[in-house]
Design an enzyme around this catalytic site. Sequence first.
Site, PDB file in Angstrom:
ATOM      1  CG  ASP A   1      -1.923  -1.126   1.215  1.00  0.00           C
ATOM      2  OD1 ASP A   1      -2.309  -1.564   0.116  1.00  0.00           O
ATOM      3  OD2 ASP A   1      -2.320  -1.569   2.312  1.00  0.00           O
TER       4      ASP A   1
ATOM      5  CE1 TYR B   1       3.793  -6.115   3.448  1.00  0.00           C
ATOM      6  CE2 TYR B   1       3.155  -8.403   3.145  1.00  0.00           C
ATOM      7  CZ  TYR B   1       3.329  -7.132   2.631  1.00  0.00           C
ATOM      8  OH  TYR B   1       3.039  -6.875   1.326  1.00  0.00           O
TER       9      TYR B   1
END
Length: 246
Positions: free
Chosen positions: A53, A111
């Site tokens: 993102d 992540y």
Amino acid sequence: MRNIKMSLQFDGTRYSGWQRLKDNDNTIQGKLEDLLSKMTGENINVIGCSRTDKGVHAKSLICNFFTKSDMETGKMMSYINHYLPEDIALTYIDEASERFHSRHNAKSKIYRYTIDNGAHQDVFSRKFTSYVNGNIDTALMQRAADYLLGTHDFDAFTTMKSKKKSCKRTMMNISVSKKGSLIYVTYEGDGFLHNMLRIITGTLLRVGKREISPEDVAKILQGKDRSVAGPMAESSGLCLMQVEYN
């Protein structure tokens, strides 16, 4: 056609995410495709392992592209790193099998979300952390995170608007740890929905601040209602660390 596999690292602060946008080429994919097209004289499409993102970083984002160019990979690496912006770097390049696909062949993605929990925000790490002051109970956060392990519909933890796409994902591991003033929340899963990890992190932080209980997170997961999950944590703290392949 040659299939070229690469690994990129980037500071995503000033970019609109990975995926090229029709009305905005200020994306990692856009910058890379423009450069590779100029290098090869071809119209290059880069396949990425994950659609990070806006503002999200990467330590190792795997991608690949097909080309008829006979340029050696070593020369490609020198060319690419010479012309890339200073906040994007190519760290690995090699030829892959014709069938390799950086997204479809990925087994899991890891992540890490980093929270600065110091008395004041650290000036030098501010672009790569999210500052949250006050007491945060990481043990409670871990208890809550354990409810999210396994395969579930993560409807409550995404801003994805389409009802046609499945929200079912498998979360293999979530670990919450603290070192000094930094809190790390590390996620490993087979894939993640739009803003999913930032919403989960915001929800876990509510638990850490004792605003909700770990058991409330289980109820939120089962209820599939985004409105009762926590706020979305800032993008600056999130980084794609590693991609695992079979």
